[in-house]
Motif scaffolding. Structure first.
Motif, short mmCIF file in Angstrom:
data_model
loop_
_atom_site.label_atom_id
_atom_site.label_comp_id
_atom_site.label_asym_id
_atom_site.label_seq_id
_atom_site.Cartn_x
_atom_site.Cartn_y
_atom_site.Cartn_z
N PHE A 116 53.89 -13.44 71.41
CA PHE A 116 52.54 -12.77 71.41
C PHE A 116 52.55 -11.41 71.41
N PRO A 117 51.80 -10.69 70.58
CA PRO A 117 51.85 -9.45 70.56
C PRO A 117 51.26 -8.66 71.95
N GLU A 118 51.81 -7.66 72.16
CA GLU A 118 50.97 -6.81 73.31
C GLU A 118 49.64 -6.20 72.83
N THR A 119 48.76 -6.56 73.98
CA THR A 119 47.58 -5.96 73.79
C THR A 119 46.90 -4.81 74.74
N ALA A 120 46.07 -4.10 74.57
CA ALA A 120 45.76 -3.04 75.37
C ALA A 120 45.07 -3.54 76.48
N GLN A 121 45.64 -2.79 77.66
CA GLN A 121 45.45 -3.44 79.00
C GLN A 121 44.47 -2.38 80.00
N PHE A 122 43.57 -2.92 80.63
CA PHE A 122 42.75 -2.15 81.44
C PHE A 122 42.41 -2.79 82.61
N GLY A 140 34.11 0.77 79.12
CA GLY A 140 35.08 1.87 79.22
C GLY A 140 35.66 2.23 77.76
N GLU A 141 36.40 3.30 77.81
CA GLU A 141 37.03 3.72 76.71
C GLU A 141 38.49 4.50 77.06
N ASP A 142 39.22 4.31 75.92
CA ASP A 142 40.40 5.38 76.15
C ASP A 142 40.55 5.82 74.92
N LYS A 143 41.60 6.58 74.57
CA LYS A 143 41.58 7.32 73.05
C LYS A 143 41.37 6.55 71.94
N ARG A 146 39.62 -1.84 68.86
CA ARG A 146 39.91 -0.53 68.62
C ARG A 146 38.85 0.25 67.81
N LYS A 147 38.53 1.37 68.18
CA LYS A 147 37.51 2.38 67.69
C LYS A 147 37.76 2.51 66.10
N LEU A 148 36.53 2.65 65.32
CA LEU A 148 36.42 3.30 64.05
C LEU A 148 36.62 4.63 64.17
N THR A 149 37.46 5.06 63.10
CA THR A 149 37.76 6.56 63.08
C THR A 149 36.93 7.44 61.91
#
Length: 394
Positions: free
Chosen positions: A116-122, A218-221, A236-239
């Motif tokens: 399973f892919p790694e996902t962002a952790q908060f 919340g947010e990160d980069k 994932r934010k839109l750029t």
């Protein structure tokens, strides 16, 4: 891994995760959910399409800790059709899962958790706003987001927080929806300016709908995340650069026509049945204390219906607009649905719940300068919500 969990609870959490997963994917493991034990009394269910991740937690009796990936749709289809209360899971050798519920028994092929892919952790969501704000913002604006994949920066909502205001803006290039509200007392916020993908907004609305408590976010980069009642949605934010929406809001509209939202919504729906199916256009003519709604199709015929104006301000009337009836109906549907919800009052007597409807329905105002410039739709008594719609040539 071995655990027992309530069937209805498991079915509900799995139903939420379904929306995050893609129906077809070139990466097979993304059609799976990751089941993992948390201590002795809970499991975590995670689904992702790599851009959006939903993590849910549910109480369970853990006999043996562990984790495994199971095909999400198949698991959900089985669980929602089971009849007994408790579902028993047990991981077997060679990545198989044995599942039983009452007299029903299943053996499912699974995938080892390390695939399973790694996902962002908060660890925590530092900012907080009332759930009512997010739910209202999403329902009031998400319909105006473009579905065209090529228009990347318009495929989400602009979410802004400044020193005094929380704001959400969406547009597809033909219309624009904007809603804002002062930061409530006691809210924990800091300046933010992000583009949230449409899919993330809609999935967030599913997990937060009806939730009246505070929602953490919340947010990160690269990501924005929301925490709701034990569930964490990460997107994932839109750029890219969102259009300068402030210059699109007209400041010199000097005529205002007001009408009952339910009446105009129903009239538009009826008249639109005879509109040209390619252009989707209808005409609104404001004159002599009423708005006349018309449509015609060379192949099928024509329709017209008059709705009385509740009020009119400005110098003269006699203006005819052309509108895409779908764009107009989207706005009116949101307004009337919100109005019905706000008018309904629940009274509890013992075990019975009565719904009492107050009189009246929302009133919508259309402000304009002329038939060719941007029009602004608002709801009377709600200065925070604006819908800007470009007329069609008639």
């Amino acid at each position: 891994m071995k655990f027992k969990i309530d069937r209805k609870l498991l079915a509900y959490e799995l139903s939420l995760v379904q929306g995050v997963l893609e129906r077809t994917t070139v990466i097979p493991v993304l059609s799976n959910v990751l089941l993992e034990s948390l201590g002795e009394n809970a499991i975590r269910i995670t689904g992702t399409d790599l851009d959006i991740t939903l993590r849910c937690e549910a109480p369970a009796e853990i006999a043996e800790p562990g984790k495994i990936c199971v095909q999400a749709r198949k698991l959900f289809d089985i669980v929602r059709l089971l009849e007994s209360d408790d579902v028993h899971f047990e991981k077997e050798a060679n990545a198989w899962v044995k599942m039983s519920c009452g007299r029903s028994n299943f053996r499912l092929a699974a995938v080892e958790a390390d695939k399973f892919p790694e996902t962002a952790q908060f660890k925590s969501a530092p900012l907080k706003l009332p759930g009512e704000i997010f739910n209202r913002f999403i329902s009031s604006t998400s319909f105006a987001i473009t579905n065209e994949q090529s228009r990347f920066t318009l495929s989400g909502a602009k979410f802004e927080i400044d020193a005094k205001t929380v704001r959400m803006v969406t547009t597809d290039g033909h219309r624009l929806a904007l809603i804002e509200t002062p930061i409530p007392a006691g809210a924990t916020v800091e300046p933010m300016d992000v583009l949230i993908p449409k899919k993330a907004l809609l999935e967030f609305a599913k997990i937060s709908g009806g939730y009246r408590g505070e929602i953490g976010f919340g947010e990160d980069k690269n990501h924005i995340y929301f925490e709701v009642d034990g569930r964490l949605l990460t997107a994932r934010k839109l750029t890219g650069t969102f259009p300068n929406y402030e210059i699109l809001i007209p400041k010199d509209n000097d005529k205002i026509a007001s009408f009952d939202a339910v009446e105009i919504k129903n009239a538009v729906r009826r008249v639109a049945l005879m509109s040209d199916q390619r252009l989707l256009s209808i005409r609104l003519s404001i004159d002599a204390g009423e708005v006349l709604i018309e449509s015609q199709s060379a192949e099928e015929g024509e329709a017209r219906e008059a709705v009385a104006l509740a009020a009119f301000e400005g110098d003269g009337d006699g203006t005819t607009f052309g509108f895409n009836h779908k764009y107009l109906s989207d706005f009116l549907a949101v307004v009337t649905a919100a109005g019905a919800e706000s008018r309904a009052e629940q009274e509890t007597e013992g075990d019975k719940v009565k719904v009492k409807e107050s009189a009246g329905s929302p009133r919508v105002s259309l402000s304009y300068k002329d038939a060719d410039a941007q029009t602004v739709f608002t709801v009377d008594g709600d200065d925070d919500y604006k819908y800007i719609l470009m007329p069609l040539r008639v």
